[in-house]
Design a protein around this motif. Structure first.
Motif, PDB file in Angstrom:
ATOM      1  N   SER A 127      43.785  31.974  38.018  1.00  0.00           N
ATOM      2  CA  SER A 127      44.415  32.892  37.075  1.00  0.00           C
ATOM      3  C   SER A 127      44.531  34.285  37.703  1.00  0.00           C
ATOM      4  N   LYS A 145      47.833  32.314  33.761  1.00  0.00           N
ATOM      5  CA  LYS A 145      46.837  31.241  33.890  1.00  0.00           C
ATOM      6  C   LYS A 145      46.837  30.595  35.268  1.00  0.00           C
ATOM      7  N   ASP A 146      47.979  30.670  35.984  1.00  0.00           N
ATOM      8  CA  ASP A 146      48.054  30.097  37.330  1.00  0.00           C
ATOM      9  C   ASP A 146      49.216  30.742  38.085  1.00  0.00           C
ATOM     10  N   ASP A 176      52.661  30.505  36.374  1.00  0.00           N
ATOM     11  CA  ASP A 176      52.712  31.402  35.217  1.00  0.00           C
ATOM     12  C   ASP A 176      52.907  32.849  35.672  1.00  0.00           C
TER      13      ASP A 176
END
Length: 249
Positions: A33, A118-119, A122
């Protein structure tokens, strides 16, 4: 006469809206994240403006306005806008906050936009669509009477991104950048004429050591986990490639 003073004050803020210290902060976590914060500090411009004001203007209720608040983008949007969002745009707005600190008597004016990606996918989506959620959003409604932050946010759309679990690449699209300058260039020129610089700082904190970095102006920390790039909009306008970053980690 007071009715004439405040429009002049707001006009001055609009003219000085390019006099902003900009900071981008990326904090990458071990789980993939990333916390992203875009900070805009217009305190220097406010300080310049205050010195030009008469005592009567400084004593008006509008000048005494103080704000220290955080708004969620999505919850603050009117239904007419939120209902038109795609599912991905809605999620992005729900995960984004706008923080405002304003105290004109203390020459304080700061705005920051915060988001937790979140990653990697994203994060790339957020950076590529940030300007979309800022249109007709709380940042426009809350700040339009003091300064126009919209061009600063819209300006972020001139980058092309490639972000994975092990790389952070962004390259300025010269066509989009030139289009941005056509809209905002006059404000930057005004700031330069007033001898007010517009510092631009980018800080990326990684959860693992950086293996390779291509920007010679950027500084890599001793532990190879933090990349810091310090420049100014004046330098970027002369050489847009200064903002290009290719980092492998």
């Amino acid at each position: 006469m007071k009715k004439l003073y405040m429009p002049l004050v707001f006009f001055a803020f609009l003219c000085l809206s390019s006099c902003v210290d900009i900071e981008e902060h990326y904090d990458f976590k071990p789980n993939g994240s990333c916390n992203v914060v875009y900070g805009f500090d217009m305190s220097k411009a406010v300080s310049v403006l205050v010195n030009l004001m008469t005592d009567s203007v400084r004593e008006t209720p509008q000048f005494s306005l103080v704000k220290d608040t955080t708004l969620n983008f999505y919850s603050a949007l009117p239904d007419s806008i939120s209902q038109k969002m795609t599912t991905e745009e809605a999620k992005m707005a729900q995960g984004s906050d706008l923080a405002i600190k304003m105290d004109l008597k203390k020459s304080l004016m700061k705005v920051s936009i915060k988001h937790e990606a979140k990653d990697a996918a994203d994060l790339q989506y957020y950076l590529e669509h940030l300007s979309n959620i800022s249109m007709n959003s709380p940042i426009t409604n809350v700040t339009k009477k003091t300064f126009d932050a919209q061009p600063l946010i819209t300006g972020q759309s001139y980058y092309s991104y490639e972000i994975t679990e092990h790389k952070f690449y962004r390259i300025i699209d010269k066509v989009k950048f030139n289009a941005f300058l056509k809209k905002a260039g006059s404000k930057f020129a005004m700031a330069k004429a007033m001898l007010i610089d517009m510092p631009y700082k980018v800080v990326l904190n990684f959860a693992k050591p950086v293996k390779k970095m291509n920007n010679s102006k950027a500084i890599l920390s001793a532990d190879r986990r933090t990349v810091t790039l310090v420049t100014s909009m004046d330098e970027v306008m002369k050489n847009p490639a200064l903002m290009n970053l290719k980092i492998d980690f």
